[in-house]
Design a protein around this motif. Structure first.
Motif, short mmCIF file in Angstrom:
data_model
loop_
_atom_site.label_atom_id
_atom_site.label_comp_id
_atom_site.label_asym_id
_atom_site.label_seq_id
_atom_site.Cartn_x
_atom_site.Cartn_y
_atom_site.Cartn_z
N GLN A 14 -24.08 57.76 -83.06
CA GLN A 14 -23.89 58.29 -84.41
C GLN A 14 -24.86 59.44 -84.70
O GLN A 14 -24.47 60.49 -85.23
CB GLN A 14 -24.09 57.17 -85.44
CG GLN A 14 -23.57 57.50 -86.82
CD GLN A 14 -23.62 56.30 -87.74
OE1 GLN A 14 -24.70 55.77 -88.01
NE2 GLN A 14 -22.47 55.85 -88.19
N THR A 15 -26.12 59.26 -84.33
CA THR A 15 -27.12 60.31 -84.55
C THR A 15 -26.76 61.56 -83.75
O THR A 15 -26.84 62.69 -84.25
CB THR A 15 -28.52 59.82 -84.15
OG1 THR A 15 -28.82 58.61 -84.87
CG2 THR A 15 -29.58 60.86 -84.49
N GLN A 35 -21.06 59.28 -92.20
CA GLN A 35 -21.65 58.09 -91.55
C GLN A 35 -21.05 56.82 -92.12
O GLN A 35 -20.74 55.88 -91.38
CB GLN A 35 -23.16 58.09 -91.73
CG GLN A 35 -23.84 56.85 -91.15
CD GLN A 35 -25.35 56.91 -91.23
OE1 GLN A 35 -25.95 57.97 -91.27
NE2 GLN A 35 -25.98 55.75 -91.28
N HIS A 46 -21.51 66.30 -96.04
CA HIS A 46 -21.29 64.86 -95.93
C HIS A 46 -21.03 64.56 -94.45
O HIS A 46 -20.05 65.05 -93.89
CB HIS A 46 -20.09 64.46 -96.79
CG HIS A 46 -19.87 62.98 -96.93
ND1 HIS A 46 -20.28 62.06 -96.00
CD2 HIS A 46 -19.28 62.25 -97.91
CE1 HIS A 46 -19.96 60.84 -96.38
NE2 HIS A 46 -19.34 60.93 -97.55
N THR A 47 -21.89 63.78 -93.84
CA THR A 47 -21.74 63.52 -92.41
C THR A 47 -20.59 62.57 -92.10
O THR A 47 -20.08 62.54 -90.98
CB THR A 47 -23.02 62.92 -91.81
OG1 THR A 47 -23.21 61.60 -92.34
CG2 THR A 47 -24.23 63.80 -92.11
N GLY A 52 -30.14 65.22 -89.53
CA GLY A 52 -30.23 66.44 -90.34
C GLY A 52 -31.59 67.10 -90.20
O GLY A 52 -31.69 68.33 -90.10
N ASN A 62 -29.31 57.31 -90.15
CA ASN A 62 -29.15 58.16 -88.98
C ASN A 62 -28.84 59.61 -89.39
O ASN A 62 -29.25 60.55 -88.71
CB ASN A 62 -28.03 57.63 -88.09
CG ASN A 62 -28.39 56.30 -87.45
OD1 ASN A 62 -29.55 55.97 -87.27
ND2 ASN A 62 -27.37 55.51 -87.11
N SER A 63 -28.12 59.77 -90.50
CA SER A 63 -27.85 61.12 -91.00
C SER A 63 -29.13 61.83 -91.42
O SER A 63 -29.26 63.05 -91.25
CB SER A 63 -26.89 61.05 -92.19
OG SER A 63 -25.63 60.52 -91.80
N GLY A 101 -24.67 60.95 -96.20
CA GLY A 101 -23.63 60.32 -95.41
C GLY A 101 -23.44 58.85 -95.66
O GLY A 101 -22.50 58.25 -95.14
N VAL A 137 -23.83 63.48 -85.34
CA VAL A 137 -24.23 64.30 -86.50
C VAL A 137 -24.94 65.56 -86.02
O VAL A 137 -24.68 66.66 -86.51
CB VAL A 137 -25.14 63.49 -87.45
CG1 VAL A 137 -25.63 64.39 -88.59
CG2 VAL A 137 -24.40 62.30 -88.02
N VAL A 185 -27.99 67.03 -97.04
CA VAL A 185 -27.31 66.29 -95.98
C VAL A 185 -27.26 64.82 -96.39
O VAL A 185 -28.29 64.17 -96.54
CB VAL A 185 -28.04 66.43 -94.63
CG1 VAL A 185 -27.29 65.65 -93.54
CG2 VAL A 185 -28.16 67.90 -94.24
#
Length: 362
Positions: free
Chosen positions: A70-71, A37, A34-35, A102, A97-98, A8, A74, A6
């Motif tokens: 953002q968190t 972010q 790929h998030t 994750g 955050n990713s 980003g 995801v 994970v």
């Protein structure tokens, strides 16, 4: 063994490169999420082409937002992907955050989580990165520490039984790219207009919230860069551009020339071509150390305490408090003669990470 990575954000993409290469040398299955972010192409897409990373299997496209938004985005987007793929390991990287999202998503589905670059600590709880890395370490099943210092931090928090010294995968990619740059396999970096690559220059980045969100703090740091007697190539993160415009801070004045973030190989070439680095980036501090360029860090602390040995890195929380003569002397100091050593490993950490994941799964 099936592993889901994970990622980003720019630092995670750099770390992904040697991990993806290590998996390609095995029969294990490696699946990349790929998030999104970092949604700016300069901070994301260019690394997939520039570092030879395989295209992501899934792109969540979460984009910008507050830390909570953002968190949460995801978490919501990654849940069905993990439920469908059912990996043996979910591998999260660093402190974004990713990373946290994750790890939490995997834990909620009872999937084993491994944290690459575990155990780093700034001990500054105002940093969002510190929240992310501490929470991720305590949630993860396997902690892949880059250094002995990181191992000590994890042991102090009661996490020694889950911790393994893997080495730092950033060394793998940095040294490999350094060698290709020196061999002439890459063109000259795209430096800001007004920077002569054949003359001395400093390379600078500035993006952390504590340095950019307060108008007076940002104005003071930019003024300190402006007054340096050496041209400063400021590679401006999108966050810096937004905050400077909001605060009415003019970046491109005095010694400073503003450019865009560089693909990784160009960044390495730009550091090698410089006489030093001024930054608040954790990754760039370490890259300067590995590439043997003096670094001045605009923070009161660093996670990479090894870079402080021998004077390769100096912490300057406030250049104005230091005073102009001392600030100028420090920021433009020559490279130390003290050897840097190899506290971050030998450049083969990624292969060890894959081996450790397989061993712990068995």
């Amino acid at each position: 063994m099936k592993v889901v990575s994970v990622v980003g954000a720019r630092p995670q993409l750099v770390k992904l490169a040697p991990i993806a290469a290590a998996f390609s040398r095995t029969d294990h299955e490696h699946f990349i999420i790929h998030t999104g972010q970092h949604y700016d192409a300069d901070l994301s897409d260019v690394f997939f082409t520039g570092l030879g990373i395989p295209d992501p299997d899934v792109h969540l496209g979460v984009g910008s937002g507050s830390h909570g938004v953002q968190t949460g985005a995801v978490l919501a987007a990654i849940d069905p992907v993990l439920e469908r793929e059912k990996p043996d390991w979910v591998l999260v990287y660093g402190d974004t955050n990713s990373t946290l999202a994750g790890a939490v998503a995997a834990v909620k589905q009872h999937l084993p989580v491994a944290h690459l670059e575990a155990g780093l600590r700034s001990f500054n709880r105002r940093m969002p990165e510190e929240h992310n890395r501490v929470l991720t370490d305590h949630a993860a099943d396997l902690l892949l520490a880059p250094t002995e210092e990181a191992m000590r931090h994890l042991a102090a928090e009661g996490l020694a039984a889950r911790s393994v010294l893997a080495g730092d995968v950033m060394v793998d990619v940095c040294l490999r790219v350094r060698d290709t740059v020196r061999a002439g396999e890459h063109g000259a970096p795209t430096l800001p207009e007004g920077i002569d690559p054949n003359e001395p220059y400093l390379l600078a980045t500035l993006h952390r919230a504590e340095n950019t969100d307060d108008p007076r703090r940002l104005a003071g740091l930019v003024a300190a860069l402006n007054e340096l007697p050496v041209p400063v190539a400021l590679l401006a993160h999108p966050r810096l551009l937004v905050r400077a415009e909001q605060h009415g801070v003019k970046l491109d004045q005095g010694a400073v020339r503003v450019g865009r973030p560089l693909p990784y190989a160009e960044m390495v070439a730009a550091v090698l071509g410089s006489v030093g680095v001024v930054t608040d980036s954790g990754g760039l501090q370490k890259e300067a150390y590995l590439l043997q360029r003096p670094c001045t860090t605009l923070r009161p602390e660093t996670e990479w305490v090894e870079t402080l040995d021998g004077g390769w890195n100096h912490l300057v929380p406030d250049p104005q408090e230091l005073g102009r003569p001392a600030w100028v002397e420090l920021a433009t100091r020559p490279a130390p003669t003290t050897p840097t050593g190899t506290p971050y490993g030998d450049g083969h950490a990624a292969d060890r990470v894959v081996e450790i994941l397989a061993q712990h799964l068995a």
